[in-house]
Design a protein around this motif. Structure first.
Motif: not given
Length: 198
Positions: A48-76
């Motif tokens: 699924h992720f190619g490596s453990f680093d790939g899993l960590a990168a995917a987790l980072y992207s998911r967490c960042m997406d949630e954070l940025l999503g909350s900022l965008i919701a606040a803007l809107h």
């Protein structure tokens, strides 16, 4: 059925990785710990992720997406440049307080070995969220309500102070109170990006 099961396995690995990180911190965040916690095989993790680093990168992207999503919701929910800027600051700090494990993973990952090798993929994942925030800001910049600076510098003025406050709070630095930051930082950050017609 196979695709659905594959998505479920990937989600279980990401959820398990965050749970392991929250429980053990960076020192205990290992492939063995994640596969043991999730019951998913190493082979499946690699599939699924190619490596453990790939899993960590995917987790980072998911967490960042949630954070940025909350900022965008606040803007809107905001109409003016001032209320939008202030709302982003508050949303960031509140998200950190409510999602401590995710926030800690984001902030600690700045020093992680997986980040440079997956920087392009992570940047591509962040791009739509960043574009949405810039699209909201653009008319305010054009009208002179927000200072006309390169986008990365506006981002540093708005996000930099709250990111550093959050990083220190997450690391347990003395004297950092998120409730106090929520009260005091929004207007200060707004003043730093306020344009001549703001």
């Amino acid at each position: 059925m196979g695709q659905s099961r594959g998505r479920e396995t990937a989600r279980r690995l990401l959820d398990g990785a965050l749970e392991v990180y929250a429980r053990t911190g960076p020192a205990g965040f290992t492939m063995t710990a994640v596969t043991e916690a999730t019951g998913v095989s190493v082979g499946s993790l690699y599939h699924h992720f190619g490596s453990f680093d790939g899993l960590a990168a995917a987790l980072y992207s998911r967490c960042m997406d949630e954070l940025l999503g909350s900022l965008i919701a606040a803007l809107h929910r905001s109409r003016t440049a001032r209320t939008g800027t202030r709302a982003m600051v508050v949303a960031y700090l509140r998200w950190v307080a409510e999602h401590r494990a995710e926030a800690h993973f984001i902030h600690a990952s700045a020093y992680a070995s997986f980040l440079p090798s997956h920087a392009e993929t992570i940047a591509a994942a962040k791009a739509p969220r960043m574009a949405a925030m810039l699209a909201w800001l653009r008319p305010h910049v054009e009208a002179g309500r927000v200072v006309d600076l390169p986008a990365p510098l506006i981002e540093m003025l708005v996000i930099g102070p709250v990111a550093e406050t959050s990083r220190r709070w997450l690391s347990g630095a003395p004297g950092i109170d998120l409730d106090q930051a929520v009260r005091l930082l929004p207007e200060r950050v707004w003043q730093s990006v306020r344009g001549t017609h703001g």
